[in-house]
Design a protein around this motif. Structure first.
Motif, PDB file in Angstrom:
ATOM      1  N   GLN A  70      78.477  45.944  63.319  1.00  0.00           N
ATOM      2  CA  GLN A  70      77.086  45.793  62.911  1.00  0.00           C
ATOM      3  C   GLN A  70      76.626  44.341  63.036  1.00  0.00           C
ATOM      4  O   GLN A  70      75.514  44.059  63.484  1.00  0.00           O
ATOM      5  N   GLY A  71      77.501  43.408  62.655  1.00  0.00           N
ATOM      6  CA  GLY A  71      77.175  41.997  62.791  1.00  0.00           C
ATOM      7  C   GLY A  71      76.996  41.597  64.245  1.00  0.00           C
ATOM      8  O   GLY A  71      76.105  40.810  64.590  1.00  0.00           O
ATOM      9  N   LEU A  72      77.830  42.146  65.117  1.00  0.00           N
ATOM     10  CA  LEU A  72      77.728  41.880  66.553  1.00  0.00           C
ATOM     11  C   LEU A  72      76.365  42.318  67.085  1.00  0.00           C
ATOM     12  O   LEU A  72      75.694  41.572  67.809  1.00  0.00           O
ATOM     13  N   ILE A  73      75.961  43.535  66.733  1.00  0.00           N
ATOM     14  CA  ILE A  73      74.680  44.052  67.220  1.00  0.00           C
ATOM     15  C   ILE A  73      73.522  43.233  66.653  1.00  0.00           C
ATOM     16  O   ILE A  73      72.553  42.929  67.355  1.00  0.00           O
ATOM     17  N   LEU A  74      73.621  42.849  65.395  1.00  0.00           N
ATOM     18  CA  LEU A  74      72.582  42.007  64.796  1.00  0.00           C
ATOM     19  C   LEU A  74      72.498  40.658  65.506  1.00  0.00           C
ATOM     20  O   LEU A  74      71.400  40.114  65.705  1.00  0.00           O
ATOM     21  N   ASN A  75      73.648  40.094  65.891  1.00  0.00           N
ATOM     22  CA  ASN A  75      73.656  38.844  66.645  1.00  0.00           C
ATOM     23  C   ASN A  75      72.780  38.955  67.888  1.00  0.00           C
ATOM     24  O   ASN A  75      71.880  38.144  68.117  1.00  0.00           O
ATOM     25  N   LYS A  76      73.073  39.948  68.708  1.00  0.00           N
ATOM     26  CA  LYS A  76      72.360  40.018  69.992  1.00  0.00           C
ATOM     27  C   LYS A  76      70.915  40.490  69.819  1.00  0.00           C
ATOM     28  O   LYS A  76      70.033  40.077  70.571  1.00  0.00           O
ATOM     29  N   PHE A  77      70.673  41.314  68.812  1.00  0.00           N
ATOM     30  CA  PHE A  77      69.302  41.738  68.512  1.00  0.00           C
ATOM     31  C   PHE A  77      68.452  40.529  68.096  1.00  0.00           C
ATOM     32  O   PHE A  77      67.338  40.330  68.587  1.00  0.00           O
ATOM     33  N   ASN A  78      68.987  39.698  67.216  1.00  0.00           N
ATOM     34  CA  ASN A  78      68.244  38.535  66.723  1.00  0.00           C
ATOM     35  C   ASN A  78      68.056  37.471  67.810  1.00  0.00           C
ATOM     36  O   ASN A  78      67.005  36.821  67.871  1.00  0.00           O
ATOM     37  N   ILE A  79      69.065  37.302  68.647  1.00  0.00           N
ATOM     38  CA  ILE A  79      68.938  36.338  69.743  1.00  0.00           C
ATOM     39  C   ILE A  79      67.876  36.802  70.743  1.00  0.00           C
ATOM     40  O   ILE A  79      67.067  36.003  71.234  1.00  0.00           O
ATOM     41  N   SER A  80      67.843  38.097  71.047  1.00  0.00           N
ATOM     42  CA  SER A  80      66.815  38.610  71.956  1.00  0.00           C
ATOM     43  C   SER A  80      65.422  38.432  71.366  1.00  0.00           C
ATOM     44  O   SER A  80      64.469  38.081  72.073  1.00  0.00           O
ATOM     45  N   THR A  81      65.294  38.666  70.061  1.00  0.00           N
ATOM     46  CA  THR A  81      64.008  38.452  69.393  1.00  0.00           C
ATOM     47  C   THR A  81      63.582  36.989  69.507  1.00  0.00           C
ATOM     48  O   THR A  81      62.412  36.685  69.774  1.00  0.00           O
ATOM     49  N   HIS A  82      64.540  36.077  69.322  1.00  0.00           N
ATOM     50  CA  HIS A  82      64.265  34.641  69.433  1.00  0.00           C
ATOM     51  C   HIS A  82      63.818  34.281  70.858  1.00  0.00           C
ATOM     52  O   HIS A  82      62.851  33.537  71.044  1.00  0.00           O
ATOM     53  N   LEU A  83      64.513  34.823  71.853  1.00  0.00           N
ATOM     54  CA  LEU A  83      64.173  34.531  73.249  1.00  0.00           C
ATOM     55  C   LEU A  83      62.773  35.025  73.588  1.00  0.00           C
ATOM     56  O   LEU A  83      62.010  34.345  74.285  1.00  0.00           O
TER      57      LEU A  83
END
Length: 367
Positions: A70-83
């Motif tokens: 879950q933390g892994l998916i949140l990492n990439k979800f949040n980074i994509s939102t930032h980008l």
């Protein structure tokens, strides 16, 4: 007794599983068929083709490798939102092809947790895109440099402490060398004898290969958001070979720029396959290095200190070495981590990477 599933039964069960997982996400598309995407080695990834576009990529994260899915998916979800926020001035179509777009579930979560414990995420599929496993054109190397450099530049202002370490000590030289030394003590006499030349080479370079790790530990090199798996196949290109998007962000976590730079160089600049046994064919391609470095620095130079710039070439050498060391360690441990096709596959991989280190060292004065 349990009955063995036939191949057709297995396919039918997988189809229903994919349909069910797909139905849990927010979209207005109808599942038509699927295709397994086998480019990755860890997660199960599927192209979901719908009755009408867009198509999607549905992924089941391997919780045997990643402890905090879950933390892994949140990492990439949040980074994509930032980008997306950083690139908000792009057109809708440009943004769609430049950043991975993750779809939330109907409950508003970035992942779906099934009853069997499996964890899924869904993203839009970027149409008319291609990937490369190897590079035979310096323009592709240049475009890859711009892509990965741009990714690091755009995430520079993201607080890396908000990311979880999905694989702790992944590129940590202290940890990898400790693993190597333990493997030597536990290895068989036969394997030690066959790998003695590689073992000697590793110890010869030990001090130099710890320089960057020591700079990181002393705080002289900045810890920032890094991708940590910058092989060329994790970059999407247009059919005209222009860089589009950085993909496979499962390993996004805090790190240092030198290992992202180095891993890309390692995979782009080897003129032979990673397990080529004819070491005469293993040569470092300086033309591709310069092309990648040019594109990389065009995007990221302003966020690097003079010290970080100075040690980029050593970052490349260090990543070649660390991969050779990991292959050698696995061979000494009786091949427990990497998949092999024959008895000395990992040893051949180690020899290959160490030869690449030697080739790079001879050409360093040109950098």
């Amino acid at each position: 007794m349990f009955k063995k599933l036939s191949q057709s039964n297995f396919i039918d069960m997988l189809l229903e599983k994919l349909k069910f997982a797909f139905s849990k996400f927010q979209h207005n598309s109808e599942f038509k068929l699927y295709q397994e995407l086998a480019s990755g080695h860890i997660n199960s990834t599927y192209l979901i083709i719908t009755e009408s576009k867009p198509n999607f990529v549905l992924q089941c994260i391997n919780d045997n490798v990643f402890n905090d899915v879950q933390g892994l998916i949140l990492n990439k979800f949040n980074i994509s939102t930032h980008l997306k926020e950083k690139l908000k001035d792009l057109s809708k179509d440009e943004l769609y092809s430049s950043v991975l777009t993750f779809i939330e579930t109907k409950e508003g979560k970035p992942y779906y947790r099934a009853k069997d414990g499996s964890c899924w995420n869904l993203m839009n599929y970027i149409d008319d895109s291609i990937t490369f496993e190897t590079v035979d054109d310096k323009e592709v190397a240049y475009e890859a440099g711009k892509l990965f450099g741009g990714f690091l530049n755009l995430t520079y202002d993201y607080d890396a402490t908000k990311l979880i370490d999905v694989i702790p000590e992944f590129h940590d030289m202290f940890f990898r060398f400790s693993q190597f030394q333990k493997a030597i003590k536990a290895s068989s006499k036969e394997r030690l004898a066959k790998s003695q030349e590689c073992i000697d080479f590793a110890f010869e370079l030990k001090e130099e290969m710890h320089i960057i790790q020591n700079l990181k530990e002393s705080g002289k090199i900045n810890v920032r958001v890094t991708h940590n798996d910058t092989k060329i196949s994790n970059a999407l290109f247009s059919k005209s070979n222009k860089g589009l998007c950085v993909i496979d962000t499962d390993t996004v976590m805090p790190g240092i720029v030198h290992y992202d730079f180095g891993d890309a160089i390692r995979t782009i600049c080897n003129e032979a396959a990673e397990d080529e046994t004819n070491l005469d064919l293993v040569e470092f391609n300086m033309e591709y290095y310069k092309a990648y470095e040019k594109g990389f620095l065009e995007k990221i130079r302003t966020t690097l200190t003079s010290l970080e710039l100075q040690y980029l070439p050593l970052g490349a050498k260090t990543m070649m070495f660390i991969m050779g060391l990991r292959f050698l360690t696995d061979y000494l441990n009786n091949d427990v981590y990497y998949k092999i096709k024959y008895a000395e596959h990992n040893l051949d991989r180690a020899k290959n990477q160490f030869k690449l280190v030697q080739s790079f060292s001879k050409k360093m004065n040109q950098l």
